[in-house]
Design an enzyme around this catalytic site. Structure first.
Site, PDB file in Angstrom:
ATOM      1  N   HIS A 128       0.826  -1.215   0.000  1.00  0.00           N
ATOM      2  CA  HIS A 128       0.000   0.000   0.000  1.00  0.00           C
ATOM      3  C   HIS A 128       0.858   1.263   0.000  1.00  0.00           C
ATOM      4  O   HIS A 128       0.350   2.354   0.263  1.00  0.00           O
ATOM      5  CB  HIS A 128      -0.942   0.014   1.211  1.00  0.00           C
ATOM      6  CG  HIS A 128      -2.035  -1.006   1.131  1.00  0.00           C
ATOM      7  ND1 HIS A 128      -2.793  -1.388   2.218  1.00  0.00           N
ATOM      8  CD2 HIS A 128      -2.485  -1.758   0.087  1.00  0.00           C
ATOM      9  CE1 HIS A 128      -3.659  -2.313   1.849  1.00  0.00           C
ATOM     10  NE2 HIS A 128      -3.491  -2.555   0.560  1.00  0.00           N
ATOM     11  N   CYS A 136       6.018  15.082  -6.124  1.00  0.00           N
ATOM     12  CA  CYS A 136       5.206  16.045  -6.859  1.00  0.00           C
ATOM     13  C   CYS A 136       4.423  15.345  -7.967  1.00  0.00           C
ATOM     14  O   CYS A 136       4.981  14.574  -8.747  1.00  0.00           O
ATOM     15  CB  CYS A 136       6.094  17.141  -7.447  1.00  0.00           C
ATOM     16  SG  CYS A 136       5.192  18.361  -8.444  1.00  0.00           S
ATOM     17  N   CYS A 139       5.913  17.232 -11.501  1.00  0.00           N
ATOM     18  CA  CYS A 139       7.268  17.018 -12.031  1.00  0.00           C
ATOM     19  C   CYS A 139       7.966  15.796 -11.446  1.00  0.00           C
ATOM     20  O   CYS A 139       9.100  15.487 -11.809  1.00  0.00           O
ATOM     21  CB  CYS A 139       8.132  18.258 -11.795  1.00  0.00           C
ATOM     22  SG  CYS A 139       8.621  18.506 -10.061  1.00  0.00           S
ATOM     23  N   THR A 200      -3.514  -8.768  10.928  1.00  0.00           N
ATOM     24  CA  THR A 200      -4.315  -8.428   9.751  1.00  0.00           C
ATOM     25  C   THR A 200      -5.476  -9.397   9.611  1.00  0.00           C
ATOM     26  O   THR A 200      -5.357 -10.577   9.963  1.00  0.00           O
ATOM     27  CB  THR A 200      -3.469  -8.460   8.464  1.00  0.00           C
ATOM     28  OG1 THR A 200      -4.330  -8.240   7.323  1.00  0.00           O
ATOM     29  CG2 THR A 200      -2.740  -9.781   8.284  1.00  0.00           C
ATOM     30  N   THR A 201      -6.592  -8.899   9.106  1.00  0.00           N
ATOM     31  CA  THR A 201      -7.731  -9.773   8.832  1.00  0.00           C
ATOM     32  C   THR A 201      -7.547 -10.512   7.509  1.00  0.00           C
ATOM     33  O   THR A 201      -8.316 -11.410   7.190  1.00  0.00           O
ATOM     34  CB  THR A 201      -9.041  -8.964   8.760  1.00  0.00           C
ATOM     35  OG1 THR A 201      -8.912  -7.961   7.752  1.00  0.00           O
ATOM     36  CG2 THR A 201      -9.341  -8.293  10.092  1.00  0.00           C
ATOM     37  N   ASN A 225      -2.891 -12.702  16.271  1.00  0.00           N
ATOM     38  CA  ASN A 225      -3.946 -11.694  16.244  1.00  0.00           C
ATOM     39  C   ASN A 225      -4.682 -11.706  17.572  1.00  0.00           C
ATOM     40  O   ASN A 225      -4.959 -12.786  18.102  1.00  0.00           O
ATOM     41  CB  ASN A 225      -4.941 -11.986  15.115  1.00  0.00           C
ATOM     42  CG  ASN A 225      -5.166 -10.786  14.218  1.00  0.00           C
ATOM     43  OD1 ASN A 225      -5.194  -9.652  14.680  1.00  0.00           O
ATOM     44  ND2 ASN A 225      -5.325 -11.029  12.924  1.00  0.00           N
ATOM     45  N   PRO A 226      -5.035 -10.547  18.120  1.00  0.00           N
ATOM     46  CA  PRO A 226      -5.779 -10.532  19.379  1.00  0.00           C
ATOM     47  C   PRO A 226      -7.171 -11.141  19.261  1.00  0.00           C
ATOM     48  O   PRO A 226      -7.734 -11.615  20.239  1.00  0.00           O
ATOM     49  CB  PRO A 226      -5.870  -9.039  19.728  1.00  0.00           C
ATOM     50  CG  PRO A 226      -4.795  -8.382  18.941  1.00  0.00           C
ATOM     51  CD  PRO A 226      -4.662  -9.192  17.684  1.00  0.00           C
ATOM     52  N   ALA A 243       1.262  -8.972  18.794  1.00  0.00           N
ATOM     53  CA  ALA A 243       2.552  -9.370  18.228  1.00  0.00           C
ATOM     54  C   ALA A 243       3.713  -9.143  19.192  1.00  0.00           C
ATOM     55  O   ALA A 243       4.645  -9.937  19.252  1.00  0.00           O
ATOM     56  CB  ALA A 243       2.803  -8.608  16.924  1.00  0.00           C
TER      57      ALA A 243
END
Length: 254
Positions: A128, A136, A139, A200-201, A225-226, A243
């Site tokens: 991502h 910019c 340019c 992450t799901t 994962n919690p 983690a």
């Protein structure tokens, strides 16, 4: 309390694995003080202050149509990222990559904490993008001074041509970065002996596909994962934990 039998099983699998993929999401950076993200940013749930869905406010079309409005929310995300730092789990992942020269990291996070913790950029897939540096749109000049621009009126402008700057993140309605996607496909084609999913799901196809492929090919899969996800029950090992409570212990046994 971490299940020690599960910890030793996972450590043994990673120790014997040659090619490893670590997939990370917002849950990894939660212990760095970042909110768990929804989409590009999870500082948000539902509507923004401007009465728009965050998917509209923080989108590529909005950046073109109303850069100031889009940058209002980019700035919130950027401020959160700049306000934190890598945590113990980020450093443990980087250590695992030093121990295992064919260990890759695929992250959805844009905070840059993997790089800061020492993960080698050549084995880091930031699917991502990342919040800094800016570039910019006119340019293509790079600008490393994100924190400086956040103290000024938005949107930030290019010092070279006066064009509007943007971060190298994937906004809503934008394509994933071509090079990162190609690297992921190339590495998946080689296969992985083990995949570890953290925070992450794994709801995006390009995130859960490596897990599914590895499982089908007989590789080892684990999740930290919690809360349980749609994929937890199918994992060889599932740690219902954060983690930071698992990674350092895990790497110490490899």
């Amino acid at each position: 309390m971490v299940d020690q039998a599960l910890l030793m099983q996972t450590a043994a699998a990673l120790r014997h694995a040659q090619r490893i993929l670590i997939i990370t999401g917002a849950g990894l950076s939660a212990d760095s003080g970042l909110p768990t993200y929804r989409g590009v940013g999870g500082l948000y749930n539902g509507m923004t202050d401007d009465g728009l869905p965050i998917e509209m406010a923080l989108s590529g079309p909005m950046l073109r149509r109303d850069p100031a409005l889009c940058w209002k929310y980019v700035a919130q995300l950027a401020t959160a990222c700049l306000g934190g730092q890598p945590n113990e789990a980020h450093y443990a992942i980087a250590q695992l990559q030093r121990l295992k020269p064919e260990c890759w990291v695929l992250t959805q996070n844009v905070d840059g904490y993997h790089r800061a913790a020492g993960s080698p950029p050549e084995r880091l897939i930031e699917i991502h993008g990342r919040i800094a540096p800016l570039f910019c749109q006119s340019c293509a000049a790079q600008d490393p001074e994100l924190s400086v621009h956040l103290q000024r009126p938005l949107p930030p402008l290019c010092r070279t041509c006066g064009g509007i700057l943007r971060p190298s993140v994937v906004l809503f309605e934008e394509m994933l970065p071509e090079l990162a996607l190609q690297t992921l496909h190339d590495e998946m084609a080689k296969g992985f002996d083990a995949v570890l999913s953290i925070g992450t799901t794994a709801s995006f196809p390009y995130i859960h596909e490596p897990v599914l492929r590895t499982r089908i090919c007989g590789g080892f899969t684990a999740e930290i994962n919690p809360v349980a996800t749609d994929h937890s029950a199918q994992m060889d090992a599932f740690f219902r934990a954060r983690a930071v409570h698992v990674m350092s212990q895990l790497v110490s046994h490899i």
